[in-house]
Design a protein around this motif. Structure first.
Motif, short mmCIF file in Angstrom:
data_model
loop_
_atom_site.label_atom_id
_atom_site.label_comp_id
_atom_site.label_asym_id
_atom_site.label_seq_id
_atom_site.Cartn_x
_atom_site.Cartn_y
_atom_site.Cartn_z
N UNK A 1 0.81 -1.22 0.00
CA UNK A 1 0.00 0.00 0.00
C UNK A 1 0.85 1.27 0.00
N UNK A 2 2.16 1.13 0.01
CA UNK A 2 3.03 2.30 -0.04
C UNK A 2 3.11 3.09 1.24
N UNK A 3 2.74 2.47 2.35
CA UNK A 3 2.87 3.15 3.64
C UNK A 3 1.60 3.80 4.15
N UNK A 4 0.46 3.37 3.65
CA UNK A 4 -0.82 3.96 4.04
C UNK A 4 -1.52 3.22 5.18
N UNK A 5 -0.85 2.23 5.77
CA UNK A 5 -1.44 1.43 6.86
C UNK A 5 -2.73 0.75 6.41
N UNK A 6 -2.70 0.22 5.18
CA UNK A 6 -3.91 -0.36 4.61
C UNK A 6 -3.75 -1.81 4.16
N UNK A 7 -2.56 -2.41 4.35
CA UNK A 7 -2.39 -3.76 3.83
C UNK A 7 -1.73 -4.73 4.80
N UNK A 8 -0.90 -4.27 5.68
CA UNK A 8 -0.24 -5.16 6.63
C UNK A 8 0.96 -5.90 6.07
N UNK A 9 1.45 -5.52 4.88
CA UNK A 9 2.57 -6.25 4.27
C UNK A 9 3.95 -5.69 4.64
N UNK A 10 3.98 -4.88 5.68
CA UNK A 10 5.26 -4.40 6.20
C UNK A 10 5.38 -4.75 7.69
N UNK A 11 4.75 -5.86 8.05
CA UNK A 11 4.76 -6.35 9.43
C UNK A 11 6.19 -6.66 9.86
N UNK A 12 6.56 -6.15 11.02
CA UNK A 12 7.84 -6.47 11.65
C UNK A 12 7.59 -6.83 13.11
N UNK A 13 8.52 -7.55 13.68
CA UNK A 13 8.47 -7.87 15.10
C UNK A 13 9.65 -7.15 15.73
N UNK A 14 9.34 -6.16 16.53
CA UNK A 14 10.35 -5.29 17.13
C UNK A 14 10.99 -6.01 18.31
N UNK B 1 4.66 -6.89 17.70
CA UNK B 1 4.43 -6.65 16.27
C UNK B 1 4.09 -5.20 16.02
N UNK B 2 4.59 -4.69 14.89
CA UNK B 2 4.26 -3.35 14.42
C UNK B 2 4.23 -3.39 12.90
N UNK B 3 3.65 -2.35 12.31
CA UNK B 3 3.75 -2.15 10.88
C UNK B 3 4.88 -1.14 10.66
N UNK B 4 5.82 -1.50 9.81
CA UNK B 4 6.99 -0.65 9.59
C UNK B 4 6.63 0.72 9.06
N UNK B 5 5.49 0.82 8.35
CA UNK B 5 5.08 2.12 7.81
C UNK B 5 4.64 3.08 8.90
N UNK C 1 16.68 8.58 18.22
CA UNK C 1 16.48 7.72 19.39
C UNK C 1 16.36 6.24 19.01
N UNK C 2 16.10 5.97 17.73
CA UNK C 2 15.97 4.58 17.27
C UNK C 2 17.25 4.07 16.61
N UNK C 3 18.35 4.80 16.76
CA UNK C 3 19.63 4.34 16.23
C UNK C 3 20.02 3.05 16.95
N UNK C 4 20.14 1.96 16.20
CA UNK C 4 20.44 0.66 16.78
C UNK C 4 19.24 -0.28 16.81
N UNK C 5 18.08 0.20 16.38
CA UNK C 5 16.84 -0.58 16.38
C UNK C 5 17.05 -1.94 15.71
N UNK C 6 16.43 -2.97 16.30
CA UNK C 6 16.48 -4.32 15.74
C UNK C 6 15.05 -4.81 15.54
N UNK C 7 14.75 -5.25 14.32
CA UNK C 7 13.43 -5.82 14.03
C UNK C 7 13.62 -7.14 13.28
N UNK C 8 12.69 -8.05 13.53
CA UNK C 8 12.67 -9.33 12.84
C UNK C 8 11.52 -9.32 11.84
#
Length: 103
Positions: free
Chosen positions: A37-50, A79-83, A90-97
């Motif tokens: 969806x290009x970052x519109x929070x409408x598809x869920x295809x950028x799911x990450x596990x923080x 779980x979060x959506x990367x978009x 402050x997120x320098x060093x962030x790790x997501x799966x």
């Protein structure tokens, strides 16, 4: 920051403020982030596990994101959506799966 694929492959990416986590993945061709969806929070295809150590720093989940995450078969407590994660210094060093499959 580091993206870790389901198979353990790591992708280190330099952070740029004022871009979403999804944009960082797309700009660096990280496999496993479809972002249909290009970052519109409408598809869920950028799911990450923080990573638990970083989860609280990624911000609050809004109702639209929560609805998308509820449909994710590989959902996790962090779980979060990367978009929906805006990158700051402050997120320098962030790790997501990345899950094995996106929706």
């Amino acid at each position: 920051m580091t993206f870790i694929e389901h198979d353990g492959t790591r992708h280190k990416v330099e952070i740029e403020a004022d871009k979403s986590l999804m944009q960082h993945a797309a700009d660096n061709m990280v496999p496993g982030i479809d972002a249909d969806c290009g970052g519109e929070c409408a598809c869920g295809t950028c799911h990450v596990i923080v990573d638990e150590a970083w989860y609280a720093k990624t911000g609050k989940i809004n109702s639209s994101e929560q609805q998308m995450l509820e449909m994710t078969p590989e959902g996790a407590p962090t779980s979060r959506l990367a978009c929906q994660i805006e990158i700051t210094d402050a997120l320098d060093g962030l790790v997501v799966r990345l899950p094995e499959f996106q929706m």
